[in-house]
Design a protein around this motif. Structure first.
Motif, PDB file in Angstrom:
ATOM      1  N   CYS A 128     -11.391 -23.276 -19.969  1.00  0.00           N
ATOM      2  CA  CYS A 128     -12.475 -23.079 -18.998  1.00  0.00           C
ATOM      3  C   CYS A 128     -12.265 -21.779 -18.224  1.00  0.00           C
ATOM      4  O   CYS A 128     -13.221 -21.028 -17.980  1.00  0.00           O
ATOM      5  CB  CYS A 128     -12.512 -24.272 -18.039  1.00  0.00           C
ATOM      6  SG  CYS A 128     -13.895 -24.251 -16.879  1.00  0.00           S
ATOM      7  N   LEU A 129     -11.010 -21.482 -17.864  1.00  0.00           N
ATOM      8  CA  LEU A 129     -10.703 -20.248 -17.155  1.00  0.00           C
ATOM      9  C   LEU A 129     -10.994 -19.023 -18.027  1.00  0.00           C
ATOM     10  O   LEU A 129     -11.474 -18.000 -17.529  1.00  0.00           O
ATOM     11  CB  LEU A 129      -9.235 -20.243 -16.716  1.00  0.00           C
ATOM     12  CG  LEU A 129      -8.799 -19.148 -15.736  1.00  0.00           C
ATOM     13  CD1 LEU A 129      -9.587 -19.239 -14.436  1.00  0.00           C
ATOM     14  CD2 LEU A 129      -7.304 -19.257 -15.452  1.00  0.00           C
ATOM     15  N   VAL A 130     -10.733 -19.137 -19.326  1.00  0.00           N
ATOM     16  CA  VAL A 130     -11.058 -18.052 -20.255  1.00  0.00           C
ATOM     17  C   VAL A 130     -12.559 -17.794 -20.263  1.00  0.00           C
ATOM     18  O   VAL A 130     -13.016 -16.650 -20.271  1.00  0.00           O
ATOM     19  CB  VAL A 130     -10.561 -18.381 -21.683  1.00  0.00           C
ATOM     20  CG1 VAL A 130     -11.113 -17.374 -22.694  1.00  0.00           C
ATOM     21  CG2 VAL A 130      -9.044 -18.370 -21.732  1.00  0.00           C
ATOM     22  N   SER A 131     -13.346 -18.869 -20.263  1.00  0.00           N
ATOM     23  CA  SER A 131     -14.808 -18.705 -20.274  1.00  0.00           C
ATOM     24  C   SER A 131     -15.294 -18.030 -18.987  1.00  0.00           C
ATOM     25  O   SER A 131     -16.224 -17.224 -19.021  1.00  0.00           O
ATOM     26  CB  SER A 131     -15.491 -20.068 -20.455  1.00  0.00           C
ATOM     27  OG  SER A 131     -15.304 -20.896 -19.314  1.00  0.00           O
ATOM     28  N   ILE A 132     -14.671 -18.359 -17.859  1.00  0.00           N
ATOM     29  CA  ILE A 132     -15.028 -17.704 -16.598  1.00  0.00           C
ATOM     30  C   ILE A 132     -14.686 -16.214 -16.657  1.00  0.00           C
ATOM     31  O   ILE A 132     -15.473 -15.359 -16.225  1.00  0.00           O
ATOM     32  CB  ILE A 132     -14.305 -18.376 -15.413  1.00  0.00           C
ATOM     33  CG1 ILE A 132     -14.789 -19.827 -15.258  1.00  0.00           C
ATOM     34  CG2 ILE A 132     -14.526 -17.597 -14.125  1.00  0.00           C
ATOM     35  CD1 ILE A 132     -14.010 -20.626 -14.229  1.00  0.00           C
ATOM     36  N   ASP A 133     -13.518 -15.905 -17.194  1.00  0.00           N
ATOM     37  CA  ASP A 133     -13.104 -14.503 -17.342  1.00  0.00           C
ATOM     38  C   ASP A 133     -14.077 -13.738 -18.233  1.00  0.00           C
ATOM     39  O   ASP A 133     -14.489 -12.621 -17.911  1.00  0.00           O
ATOM     40  CB  ASP A 133     -11.697 -14.459 -17.938  1.00  0.00           C
ATOM     41  CG  ASP A 133     -11.270 -13.054 -18.298  1.00  0.00           C
ATOM     42  OD1 ASP A 133     -10.819 -12.321 -17.403  1.00  0.00           O
ATOM     43  OD2 ASP A 133     -11.403 -12.676 -19.483  1.00  0.00           O
ATOM     44  N   ILE A 213     -16.301 -32.174 -17.030  1.00  0.00           N
ATOM     45  CA  ILE A 213     -16.653 -31.104 -16.086  1.00  0.00           C
ATOM     46  C   ILE A 213     -16.281 -29.728 -16.653  1.00  0.00           C
ATOM     47  O   ILE A 213     -17.128 -28.819 -16.677  1.00  0.00           O
ATOM     48  CB  ILE A 213     -15.986 -31.339 -14.715  1.00  0.00           C
ATOM     49  CG1 ILE A 213     -16.607 -32.570 -14.031  1.00  0.00           C
ATOM     50  CG2 ILE A 213     -16.143 -30.107 -13.822  1.00  0.00           C
ATOM     51  CD1 ILE A 213     -15.965 -32.931 -12.702  1.00  0.00           C
ATOM     52  N   PRO A 214     -15.034 -29.516 -17.136  1.00  0.00           N
ATOM     53  CA  PRO A 214     -14.715 -28.210 -17.743  1.00  0.00           C
ATOM     54  C   PRO A 214     -15.604 -27.887 -18.946  1.00  0.00           C
ATOM     55  O   PRO A 214     -16.009 -26.729 -19.118  1.00  0.00           O
ATOM     56  CB  PRO A 214     -13.251 -28.370 -18.172  1.00  0.00           C
ATOM     57  CG  PRO A 214     -12.706 -29.436 -17.303  1.00  0.00           C
ATOM     58  CD  PRO A 214     -13.833 -30.377 -17.062  1.00  0.00           C
ATOM     59  N   ALA A 215     -15.918 -28.892 -19.773  1.00  0.00           N
ATOM     60  CA  ALA A 215     -16.767 -28.647 -20.943  1.00  0.00           C
ATOM     61  C   ALA A 215     -18.171 -28.234 -20.526  1.00  0.00           C
ATOM     62  O   ALA A 215     -18.780 -27.347 -21.155  1.00  0.00           O
ATOM     63  CB  ALA A 215     -16.831 -29.897 -21.821  1.00  0.00           C
ATOM     64  N   ALA A 216     -18.695 -28.853 -19.460  1.00  0.00           N
ATOM     65  CA  ALA A 216     -20.025 -28.484 -18.972  1.00  0.00           C
ATOM     66  C   ALA A 216     -20.026 -27.050 -18.442  1.00  0.00           C
ATOM     67  O   ALA A 216     -20.966 -26.278 -18.702  1.00  0.00           O
ATOM     68  CB  ALA A 216     -20.464 -29.453 -17.874  1.00  0.00           C
ATOM     69  N   VAL A 217     -18.971 -26.683 -17.714  1.00  0.00           N
ATOM     70  CA  VAL A 217     -18.861 -25.313 -17.200  1.00  0.00           C
ATOM     71  C   VAL A 217     -18.787 -24.322 -18.358  1.00  0.00           C
ATOM     72  O   VAL A 217     -19.485 -23.290 -18.367  1.00  0.00           O
ATOM     73  CB  VAL A 217     -17.616 -25.179 -16.295  1.00  0.00           C
ATOM     74  CG1 VAL A 217     -17.383 -23.714 -15.911  1.00  0.00           C
ATOM     75  CG2 VAL A 217     -17.775 -26.029 -15.042  1.00  0.00           C
ATOM     76  N   MET A 218     -17.952 -24.619 -19.354  1.00  0.00           N
ATOM     77  CA  MET A 218     -17.816 -23.732 -20.514  1.00  0.00           C
ATOM     78  C   MET A 218     -19.140 -23.566 -21.253  1.00  0.00           C
ATOM     79  O   MET A 218     -19.527 -22.457 -21.628  1.00  0.00           O
ATOM     80  CB  MET A 218     -16.758 -24.283 -21.473  1.00  0.00           C
ATOM     81  CG  MET A 218     -15.334 -24.162 -20.981  1.00  0.00           C
ATOM     82  SD  MET A 218     -14.159 -24.918 -22.128  1.00  0.00           S
ATOM     83  CE  MET A 218     -14.405 -23.888 -23.579  1.00  0.00           C
ATOM     84  N   THR A 219     -19.832 -24.663 -21.454  1.00  0.00           N
ATOM     85  CA  THR A 219     -21.105 -24.612 -22.177  1.00  0.00           C
ATOM     86  C   THR A 219     -22.122 -23.734 -21.454  1.00  0.00           C
ATOM     87  O   THR A 219     -22.765 -22.866 -22.062  1.00  0.00           O
ATOM     88  CB  THR A 219     -21.670 -26.030 -22.361  1.00  0.00           C
ATOM     89  OG1 THR A 219     -20.710 -26.843 -23.059  1.00  0.00           O
ATOM     90  CG2 THR A 219     -22.970 -26.003 -23.144  1.00  0.00           C
ATOM     91  N   CYS A 220     -22.261 -23.951 -20.150  1.00  0.00           N
ATOM     92  CA  CYS A 220     -23.223 -23.155 -19.366  1.00  0.00           C
ATOM     93  C   CYS A 220     -22.861 -21.666 -19.387  1.00  0.00           C
ATOM     94  O   CYS A 220     -23.731 -20.806 -19.566  1.00  0.00           O
ATOM     95  CB  CYS A 220     -23.272 -23.661 -17.928  1.00  0.00           C
ATOM     96  SG  CYS A 220     -23.959 -25.324 -17.746  1.00  0.00           S
ATOM     97  N   LEU A 221     -21.578 -21.373 -19.207  1.00  0.00           N
ATOM     98  CA  LEU A 221     -21.147 -19.975 -19.167  1.00  0.00           C
ATOM     99  C   LEU A 221     -21.330 -19.290 -20.511  1.00  0.00           C
ATOM    100  O   LEU A 221     -21.795 -18.140 -20.578  1.00  0.00           O
ATOM    101  CB  LEU A 221     -19.685 -19.882 -18.730  1.00  0.00           C
ATOM    102  CG  LEU A 221     -19.401 -20.240 -17.262  1.00  0.00           C
ATOM    103  CD1 LEU A 221     -17.912 -20.135 -16.970  1.00  0.00           C
ATOM    104  CD2 LEU A 221     -20.183 -19.342 -16.315  1.00  0.00           C
ATOM    105  N   TYR A 222     -20.986 -19.982 -21.604  1.00  0.00           N
ATOM    106  CA  TYR A 222     -21.108 -19.361 -22.919  1.00  0.00           C
ATOM    107  C   TYR A 222     -22.571 -19.182 -23.325  1.00  0.00           C
ATOM    108  O   TYR A 222     -22.910 -18.226 -24.026  1.00  0.00           O
ATOM    109  CB  TYR A 222     -20.346 -20.166 -23.968  1.00  0.00           C
ATOM    110  CG  TYR A 222     -18.857 -19.865 -23.980  1.00  0.00           C
ATOM    111  CD1 TYR A 222     -18.399 -18.558 -24.001  1.00  0.00           C
ATOM    112  CD2 TYR A 222     -17.919 -20.887 -23.963  1.00  0.00           C
ATOM    113  CE1 TYR A 222     -17.046 -18.273 -24.002  1.00  0.00           C
ATOM    114  CE2 TYR A 222     -16.564 -20.614 -23.968  1.00  0.00           C
ATOM    115  CZ  TYR A 222     -16.133 -19.302 -23.992  1.00  0.00           C
ATOM    116  OH  TYR A 222     -14.792 -19.019 -23.991  1.00  0.00           O
TER     117      TYR A 222
END
Length: 346
Positions: A128-133, A213-222
Motif C-alpha cells: 500500500c505504501l508503494v502505491s502511495i509513493d 482497507i489497504p486493498a481499497a486504497v491500492m485499488t483507488c490509487l492505481y
C-alpha cells in the motif's frame, strides 16, 4: 479373532497419530509417499525462491548507492518482510501442511501464528505504501521530492512494522479473537494442532485492517495512476506533433498506455489473486461454524504466501537498474565459487 482385529485396528490408529503416546493426539494426514515428496519439493522451491529473490533486492539496494532512493527503501523494507516470512514462517507451515501435525508446542504455535499474521499484514501495508509513493511520483511529480523524502519513508516503514507487531501479537496473545469460542475450542482441540480461530467480530476486524482497507486504497490509487498515465501519454503525443508523423505519435502513445495498463494489471492482479481467496475464507469461516476444510484453508494460505515470492519479480525485476544489479551480484557470487573451486583443485 475379534481380539486380533481390534489389536490391528489399534496399532494402525497409533501409527496415524501425531503423538502416538498421547490419547488426545491429533491424527496425521494419510498421504502417498510420492504426494508428500511432491508437496515438500514444491514448498521448498517456493521458500528458496522467496528468500533468495528478496535477498537479492536487499543486497542490491544496500550495496549500490545508485539505488538509494525513497521508493527503493520501501522496496528494501518490503523485501526484508518477505524474506523473514520465507525464513521464519513458511518452513514450519510447510511441515504442518504436509504432515497435518504441529510438533513445536503450544507456546511456539502462538508465536508462529502471531509472526505469520504480523509479516503478512506488514507486507500488505508495504504494498500500500508503494502505491502511495507511485501516486505522488506520477500524479504530482513536481511536488514528489518534497512530499516523499527518505525521512518520511523510513518513518512510514517503522510505523508499519510497529503497528503490525502490536496489532497482531496483541490479538493472538490477548485471546480477544477467541472470546465466545471457548467451548468450541475445547471440543475440537487435540495435541498436535496449531490453528488460529477468529470469532465473528474479529473475523471482520482483522481482515478489514490487514487487507480490505489497504486493498481499497491500492485499488483507488492505481486507478487514478492509470488515468493520469494515459493523460500524460496523450499530452506527450500532442507535443510531438510538430516533429513526428501522426502514426508514430499514435504508436508511441498506445505503447505507453499498454505498458502502464500491463504493469498496473500485473500489480493488482497478482496481489488480489494471492490474497483475496485467503481473506474471503477468513471472513466467511466464523459465520459457517468453521466448516472450511483444512485442505482448502491451507491452499489459500500458500497462495497468500506466494505473493511474497512474486514481490521481487513485480517490484524489482521489471526495472532495468535492478536487473543490472542482480547480474553483477550473481556474477560475483559465481566468480567466488569458481575461484574457490580452483583453489581446492590446486
Amino acid at each position: 479373532m475379534d481380539d486380533i482385529c481390534l489389536n490391528q485396528t489399534g496399532d494402525m490408529a497409533a501409527m496415524l497419530l501425531c503423538f502416538p503416546h498421547l490419547q488426545d493426539s491429533c491424527p496425521r494426514f494419510v498421504r502417498l509417499t510420492i504426494v508428500r515428496v511432491v508437496m515438500y519439493a514444491f514448498m521448498v522451491i517456493t521458500i528458496l525462491m522467496t528468500v533468495c529473490g528478496n535477498l537479492l533486492v536487499i543486497i542490491s539496494i544496500t550495496h549500490f548507492k545508485q539505488l538509494h532512493s525513497p521508493t527503493n527503501f520501501i522496496l528494501r523494507s518490503l523485501a526484508v518482510v518477505d524474506c523473514c516470512l520465507g525464513c521464519f514462517v513458511m518452513p514450519f507451515s510447510m511441515v504442518r501442511s504436509v504432515e497435518g501435525c504441529w510438533y513445536m508446542g503450544e507456546n511456539f504455535c502462538k508465536v508462529h501464528s502471531s509472526l505469520d499474521m504480523m509479516l503478512c499484514t506488514t507486507s500488505i501495508l508495504h504494498l500500500c505504501l508503494v502505491s502511495i509513493d507511485r501516486y505522488y511520483a506520477i500524479c504530482d511529480p513536481l511536488q514528489y521530492s518534497t512530499k516523499v523524502t527518505v525521512f518520511k519513508v523510513i518513518s512510514g516503514t517503522i510505523i508499519i512494522w510497529l503497528f503490525s507487531f502490536l496489532f497482531c501479537f496483541g490479538v493472538v496473545f490477548s485471546g480477544v479473537n477467541m472470546v465466545g469460542l471457548e467451548t468450541f475450542i475445547l471440543m475440537t482441540y487435540c495435541e498436535g494442532s496449531c490453528a488460529l480461530f477468529f470469532n465473528k467480530e474479529w473475523g471482520i476486524i482483522a481482515p478489514t485492517v490487514s487487507f480490505y482497507i489497504p486493498a481499497a486504497v491500492m485499488t483507488c490509487l492505481y486507478i487514478k495512476i492509470f488515468h493520469v498515465a494515459r493523460k500524460h501519454a496523450k499530452v506527450m503525443s500532442d507535443r510531438l506533433a510538430t516533429v513526428t508523423c501522426s502514426e508514430l505519435k499514435n504508436q508511441a502513445s498506445e505503447q505507453r498506455e499498454r505498458k502502464a495498463a500491463k504493469t498496473l494489471a500485473i500489480v493488482m492482479g497478482v496481489f488480489l489473486l494471492c490474497w483475496l481467496p485467503f481473506f474471503i475464507t477468513t471472513l466467511i469461516d466464523p459465520f459457517v461454524n468453521f466448516q472450511t476444510p483444512f485442505h482448502i484453508f491451507d491452499a489459500v494460505m500458500w497462495f497468500a504466501y506466494f505473493n511474497s515470492t512474486c514481490n521481487p519479480v513485480i517490484y524489482a525485476f521489471f526495472y532495468p537498474h535492478f536487473r543490472k544489479a542482480f547480474k553483477i551480484i550473481i556474477a560475483k557470487i559465481s566468480g567466488m565459487r569458481t575461484n574457490t573451486h580452483i583453489l581446492v583443485v590446486e
